[in-house]
Enzyme design. Structure first.
Site, PDB file in Angstrom:
ATOM      1  N   ASN A  88       0.825  -1.205   0.000  1.00 51.76           N
ATOM      2  CA  ASN A  88       0.000   0.000   0.000  1.00 51.76           C
ATOM      3  C   ASN A  88       0.863   1.260   0.000  1.00 51.76           C
ATOM      4  O   ASN A  88       1.931   1.298   0.600  1.00 51.76           O
ATOM      5  CB  ASN A  88      -0.922   0.009   1.212  1.00 51.76           C
ATOM      6  CG  ASN A  88      -1.874  -1.169   1.203  1.00 51.76           C
ATOM      7  OD1 ASN A  88      -2.156  -1.744   0.148  1.00 51.76           O
ATOM      8  ND2 ASN A  88      -2.365  -1.553   2.360  1.00 51.76           N
ATOM      9  N   ASP A  90      -0.445   4.178   1.086  1.00 57.82           N
ATOM     10  CA  ASP A  90      -1.009   5.087   2.089  1.00 57.82           C
ATOM     11  C   ASP A  90      -0.127   5.063   3.343  1.00 57.82           C
ATOM     12  O   ASP A  90       0.861   4.332   3.425  1.00 57.82           O
ATOM     13  CB  ASP A  90      -2.457   4.704   2.411  1.00 57.82           C
ATOM     14  CG  ASP A  90      -2.586   3.291   2.977  1.00 57.82           C
ATOM     15  OD1 ASP A  90      -1.984   3.017   4.030  1.00 57.82           O
ATOM     16  OD2 ASP A  90      -3.288   2.447   2.371  1.00 57.82           O
ATOM     17  N   HIS A 105       6.056  -0.589  -2.625  1.00 63.64           N
ATOM     18  CA  HIS A 105       5.554   0.132  -3.802  1.00 63.64           C
ATOM     19  C   HIS A 105       5.612   1.644  -3.623  1.00 63.64           C
ATOM     20  O   HIS A 105       4.967   2.383  -4.368  1.00 63.64           O
ATOM     21  CB  HIS A 105       4.131  -0.311  -4.134  1.00 63.64           C
ATOM     22  CG  HIS A 105       4.052  -1.714  -4.645  1.00 63.64           C
ATOM     23  ND1 HIS A 105       2.866  -2.438  -4.686  1.00 63.64           N
ATOM     24  CD2 HIS A 105       5.011  -2.539  -5.149  1.00 63.64           C
ATOM     25  CE1 HIS A 105       3.116  -3.640  -5.177  1.00 63.64           C
ATOM     26  NE2 HIS A 105       4.404  -3.720  -5.467  1.00 63.64           N
ATOM     27  N   CYS A 135      17.375  20.320  -4.977  1.00 59.40           N
ATOM     28  CA  CYS A 135      18.208  20.812  -6.083  1.00 59.40           C
ATOM     29  C   CYS A 135      17.584  21.963  -6.861  1.00 59.40           C
ATOM     30  O   CYS A 135      18.255  22.586  -7.693  1.00 59.40           O
ATOM     31  CB  CYS A 135      18.550  19.666  -7.043  1.00 59.40           C
ATOM     32  SG  CYS A 135      17.163  19.114  -8.076  1.00 59.40           S
ATOM     33  N   GLY A 171      -5.033  -9.223   3.142  1.00 60.26           N
ATOM     34  CA  GLY A 171      -5.725  -8.308   2.238  1.00 60.26           C
ATOM     35  C   GLY A 171      -5.071  -8.145   0.883  1.00 60.26           C
ATOM     36  O   GLY A 171      -5.079  -7.045   0.328  1.00 60.26           O
ATOM     37  N   ASN A 197      -7.688 -13.027   4.539  1.00 60.60           N
ATOM     38  CA  ASN A 197      -8.204 -12.308   3.372  1.00 60.60           C
ATOM     39  C   ASN A 197      -9.729 -12.322   3.387  1.00 60.60           C
ATOM     40  O   ASN A 197     -10.349 -13.244   3.940  1.00 60.60           O
ATOM     41  CB  ASN A 197      -7.703 -12.980   2.087  1.00 60.60           C
ATOM     42  CG  ASN A 197      -7.343 -11.984   1.011  1.00 60.60           C
ATOM     43  OD1 ASN A 197      -6.788 -10.929   1.281  1.00 60.60           O
ATOM     44  ND2 ASN A 197      -7.672 -12.312  -0.232  1.00 60.60           N
ATOM     45  N   LEU A 198     -10.322 -11.323   2.765  1.00 62.58           N
ATOM     46  CA  LEU A 198     -11.779 -11.265   2.711  1.00 62.58           C
ATOM     47  C   LEU A 198     -12.351 -12.502   2.033  1.00 62.58           C
ATOM     48  O   LEU A 198     -13.386 -13.035   2.437  1.00 62.58           O
ATOM     49  CB  LEU A 198     -12.220  -9.999   1.960  1.00 62.58           C
ATOM     50  CG  LEU A 198     -13.727  -9.734   1.900  1.00 62.58           C
ATOM     51  CD1 LEU A 198     -14.308  -9.562   3.297  1.00 62.58           C
ATOM     52  CD2 LEU A 198     -14.014  -8.492   1.056  1.00 62.58           C
TER      53      LEU A 198
END
Length: 229
Positions: A88, A90, A105, A135, A171, A197-198
């Site tokens: 994620n 976030d 990521h 810079c 997830g 997991n869902l």
């Protein structure tokens, strides 16, 4: 016990952030080739920056949920025997109290200057081509890993998997490599594997155990098990 946890979009979905690959996810509504590749950024930087500006702004509207808080509690108890890897971009793990998060990521809250290779904390828009604080060049882009780019921290992640007693995936879709291959790497090294997991993921068959349900229920329950109630 040494534990490596991988989290994906499913853990943040319960905080209100859209997933990417579900039937109603971001990539079902928008073309990732036009928004999440170096070529897309070169062709239309304003379109790409506008998309990421909106995703960055959305973070102010959501809060960590019970699953994020439970993992932060586990980190506090296990210390260096715990590694949290997230796909994620976030900051909900950090806002829940986690301190040792590897963002493989990247993150919405960094800007990466492609001129000087410096990454800077960033919460505002980038569509107006602001200057790099380091810079002065106008070469900032979102510090997220796009399609075709190498994820971050891979050496540290594989090293942690080699030393782990348990690998837990939470997830995730099981569709995005190299993260989707972590469970196979773990099993080859005789590491116990667990999926929270869902629903069943594309990689569920590789796990020793899979539990299905909302992350806000499964993760706190599992953390309680690990910590002895």
């Amino acid at each position: 016990m040494r534990i490596v946890v991988l989290t994906g979009a499913g853990i943040s979905a319960e905080s209100g952030l859209s997933t990417f690959r579900d039937p109603d996810g971001v990539w079902m509504k928008m073309d990732p080739i036009k928004l999440a590749t170096p070529e897309a950024f070169a062709a239309d930087p304003e379109l790409v920056q506008g998309f990421y500006n909106a995703r960055r702004a959305q973070l102010r509207e959501v809060e960590p949920n019970a699953a994020h808080l439970a993992l932060a509690r586990l980190e506090k108890e296990l210390g260096r025997d715990f590694m949290l890897v997230t796909q994620n971009v976030d900051d909900l793990h950090e806002r829940a109290g986690a301190n040792r998060v590897l963002h493989m990521h990247g993150t919405h809250l960094n800007a990466w200057c492609t001129a000087c290779d410096v990454r800077t904390p960033w919460t505002g828009p980038m569509i107006d081509r602001p200057t790099c604080p380091a810079c002065g060049d106008r070469a900032l882009r979102p510090d997220v890993v796009w399609f075709g780019e190498m994820p971050y921290e891979m050496d540290r992640i594989y090293a942690a998997l080699r030393e782990a007693d348990l690998f837990v995936s939470i997830g995730t879709s099981g569709a995005v490599y190299p993260a989707a291959g972590f469970v196979q790497e773990a099993r080859e090294m005789r590491v116990r594997t667990l999926e929270l997991n869902l629903e069943a993921s594309m990689g569920s068959r590789w796990f020793h155990e899979s539990r299905h349900g909302p992350a806000t229920q499964l993760v706190p329950q599992w953390v309680d098990e690990v910590l002895g109630g």
